[in-house]
Design a protein around this motif. Structure first.
Motif, mmCIF file in Angstrom:
data_model
loop_
_atom_site.group_PDB
_atom_site.id
_atom_site.type_symbol
_atom_site.label_atom_id
_atom_site.label_comp_id
_atom_site.label_asym_id
_atom_site.label_seq_id
_atom_site.Cartn_x
_atom_site.Cartn_y
_atom_site.Cartn_z
ATOM 1 N N GLN A 125 0.828 -1.206 0.000
ATOM 2 C CA GLN A 125 0.000 0.000 0.000
ATOM 3 C C GLN A 125 0.863 1.257 0.000
ATOM 4 O O GLN A 125 0.570 2.227 -0.705
ATOM 5 N N ALA A 126 1.929 1.248 0.794
ATOM 6 C CA ALA A 126 2.821 2.407 0.828
ATOM 7 C C ALA A 126 3.493 2.620 -0.525
ATOM 8 O O ALA A 126 3.679 3.766 -0.965
ATOM 9 N N PHE A 127 3.845 1.529 -1.207
ATOM 10 C CA PHE A 127 4.482 1.663 -2.515
ATOM 11 C C PHE A 127 3.526 2.294 -3.521
ATOM 12 O O PHE A 127 3.904 3.209 -4.265
ATOM 13 N N TRP A 128 2.273 1.827 -3.576
ATOM 14 C CA TRP A 128 1.340 2.359 -4.559
ATOM 15 C C TRP A 128 1.001 3.812 -4.269
ATOM 16 O O TRP A 128 0.823 4.616 -5.195
ATOM 17 N N ILE A 129 0.900 4.175 -3.010
ATOM 18 C CA ILE A 129 0.645 5.579 -2.675
ATOM 19 C C ILE A 129 1.828 6.450 -3.090
ATOM 20 O O ILE A 129 1.661 7.514 -3.714
ATOM 21 N N THR A 130 3.041 5.996 -2.772
ATOM 22 C CA THR A 130 4.235 6.764 -3.140
ATOM 23 C C THR A 130 4.404 6.845 -4.648
ATOM 24 O O THR A 130 4.702 7.916 -5.208
ATOM 25 N N ALA A 135 4.088 9.776 -9.740
ATOM 26 C CA ALA A 135 3.611 9.794 -11.125
ATOM 27 C C ALA A 135 2.739 11.008 -11.410
ATOM 28 O O ALA A 135 2.728 11.532 -12.527
ATOM 29 N N LEU A 136 1.977 11.477 -10.414
ATOM 30 C CA LEU A 136 1.146 12.664 -10.610
ATOM 31 C C LEU A 136 1.906 13.961 -10.328
ATOM 32 O O LEU A 136 1.643 14.988 -10.950
ATOM 33 N N GLY A 137 2.832 13.903 -9.378
ATOM 34 C CA GLY A 137 3.509 15.129 -8.972
ATOM 35 C C GLY A 137 4.521 15.636 -9.979
ATOM 36 O O GLY A 137 4.644 16.849 -10.200
ATOM 37 N N PRO A 139 4.627 15.331 -13.427
ATOM 38 C CA PRO A 139 4.042 16.109 -14.545
ATOM 39 C C PRO A 139 3.407 17.416 -14.099
ATOM 40 O O PRO A 139 3.424 18.409 -14.845
ATOM 41 N N LEU A 140 2.847 17.438 -12.885
ATOM 42 C CA LEU A 140 2.194 18.664 -12.432
ATOM 43 C C LEU A 140 3.178 19.790 -12.157
ATOM 44 O O LEU A 140 2.762 20.947 -12.006
ATOM 45 N N LEU A 141 4.463 19.470 -12.063
ATOM 46 C CA LEU A 141 5.460 20.530 -11.879
ATOM 47 C C LEU A 141 5.552 21.448 -13.094
ATOM 48 O O LEU A 141 5.970 22.606 -12.978
ATOM 49 N N PHE A 142 5.186 20.940 -14.273
ATOM 50 C CA PHE A 142 5.328 21.705 -15.511
ATOM 51 C C PHE A 142 4.010 22.339 -15.946
ATOM 52 O O PHE A 142 3.923 22.886 -17.042
ATOM 53 N N VAL A 143 2.978 22.255 -15.119
ATOM 54 C CA VAL A 143 1.692 22.880 -15.450
ATOM 55 C C VAL A 143 1.725 24.357 -15.040
ATOM 56 O O VAL A 143 2.125 24.678 -13.915
ATOM 57 N N PRO A 144 1.297 25.272 -15.902
ATOM 58 C CA PRO A 144 1.278 26.706 -15.533
ATOM 59 C C PRO A 144 0.124 27.027 -14.586
ATOM 60 O O PRO A 144 -0.940 27.514 -15.012
ATOM 61 N N TRP A 145 0.310 26.745 -13.320
ATOM 62 C CA TRP A 145 -0.768 26.902 -12.350
ATOM 63 C C TRP A 145 -1.158 28.368 -12.172
ATOM 64 O O TRP A 145 -2.319 28.656 -11.880
ATOM 65 N N ASP A 146 -0.230 29.279 -12.300
ATOM 66 C CA ASP A 146 -0.554 30.697 -12.125
ATOM 67 C C ASP A 146 -1.587 31.141 -13.161
ATOM 68 O O ASP A 146 -2.606 31.776 -12.825
ATOM 69 N N PHE A 147 -1.373 30.790 -14.395
ATOM 70 C CA PHE A 147 -2.293 31.175 -15.467
ATOM 71 C C PHE A 147 -3.649 30.486 -15.298
ATOM 72 O O PHE A 147 -4.713 31.116 -15.423
#
Length: 283
Positions: A125-130, A135-137, A139-147
């Motif tokens: 369970q810890a592996f799948w959560i991590t 895997a989600l974090g 790609p989300l680093l490159f999303v223009p959240w400010d805009f």
């Protein structure tokens, strides 16, 4: 338990770890860790003994200064408190405290499950959560959240707080209020609501009686004590292997064929509950 690297290799490359762990592996590091824990425990015991010794000396000084008056008063207060505690019983409060205890028990079980995942006792369970967070974090680093947030908040503000909301208040809200005032329940509607209420009460009563019947039948078929088998690690204290323990990988055993398969100890039936049907049998 398996580490994140081992589980990631198993997921991506299909490489299963097979490692023999002989007895007394890393015994020096284990003994050093245990010695440090023992020293910490002795240090805490010495501090506690020193604290108790100081409190005792302070009590003796107070007795010497004020005589036996303070000690007699404390004894009397202790006798009164003990007698009062013996007279007070918590049984009358059981209907109020028992539901709270059940809720607190569920909360503690949930916290223990979370603890087992955080401490990697539940490695899968810890592996799948991590892995999901990574895997989600990434790609989300490159999303223009400010805009995105700027335009989302702008659209929401204009849509929810625009001038046309006055029209919604006039033609929707006030009309609904007027209709609620004019609407009166007829005798047929009241009778229908009473019938629905009686049906709900009957359903709850039948459900409770069925649960009691199945519980008694489970005790008759499988034993006196009926317990819930946890699906996760809910233990208060986790078991740790001793240094003298060993582990040997075991391959797949395809030659083992069960003769009879049963799932759980659930019973079914209305008048006479019976066990579940066999899923398969080689007899």
């Amino acid at each position: 338990t398996a580490s994140f690297t081992e589980l990631f290799k198993l997921l991506v490359f299909g490489i299963h770890w097979s490692e023999n762990i002989p007895p007394n592996t890393n015994i020096e590091a284990i003994e050093t860790h245990e010695a440090q824990r023992e020293q910490e425990r002795k240090r805490k015991e010495e501090e506690e003994e020193e604290r108790l010794r100081r409190e005792k000396e302070m009590d003796e000084e107070l007795d010497a200064m004020f005589g036996s008056l303070l000690a007699d008063q404390e004894k009397e207060d202790g006798v009164v408190a003990t007698s009062t505690a013996r007279l007070i019983s918590l049984n009358p409060l059981r209907p109020f405290l028992f539901p709270i205890q059940k809720v607190l028990g569920k909360i503690l079980v949930s916290l223990r499950i979370v603890k087992s995942v955080v401490l990697w006792d539940e490695s899968y369970q810890a592996f799948w959560i991590t892995f999901s967070c990574l895997a989600l974090g990434i790609p989300l680093l490159f999303v223009p959240w400010d805009f995105i947030l700027h335009w989302v908040m702008r659209v929401l503000v204009w849509f929810l707080f625009g001038p046309w909301m006055k029209l919604v208040d006039v033609f929707v809200v006030k009309r609904n209020k007027n209709e609620d005032k004019k609407q009166e329940k007829s005798e047929e509607e009241i009778r229908k609501e009473m019938e629905e209420t009686l049906e709900d009460i009957s359903y709850v009563q039948i459900h409770n009686e069925t649960a009691l019947k199945q519980r008694d039948m489970k005790k008759f078929m499988f034993g006196e004590f009926v317990v819930r088998i946890p699906g996760s690690k809910e233990n208060r204290f986790q078991d740790r292997p001793l240094p003298s323990s060993s582990a040997t990988p075991v391959g797949r055993r395809d030659d083992i064929v069960p003769s009879t398969v049963r799932i759980g100890q659930r019973v079914k039936g209305d008048m006479i509950p019976t066990g579940q049907l066999n899923l398969g049998s080689t007899d």
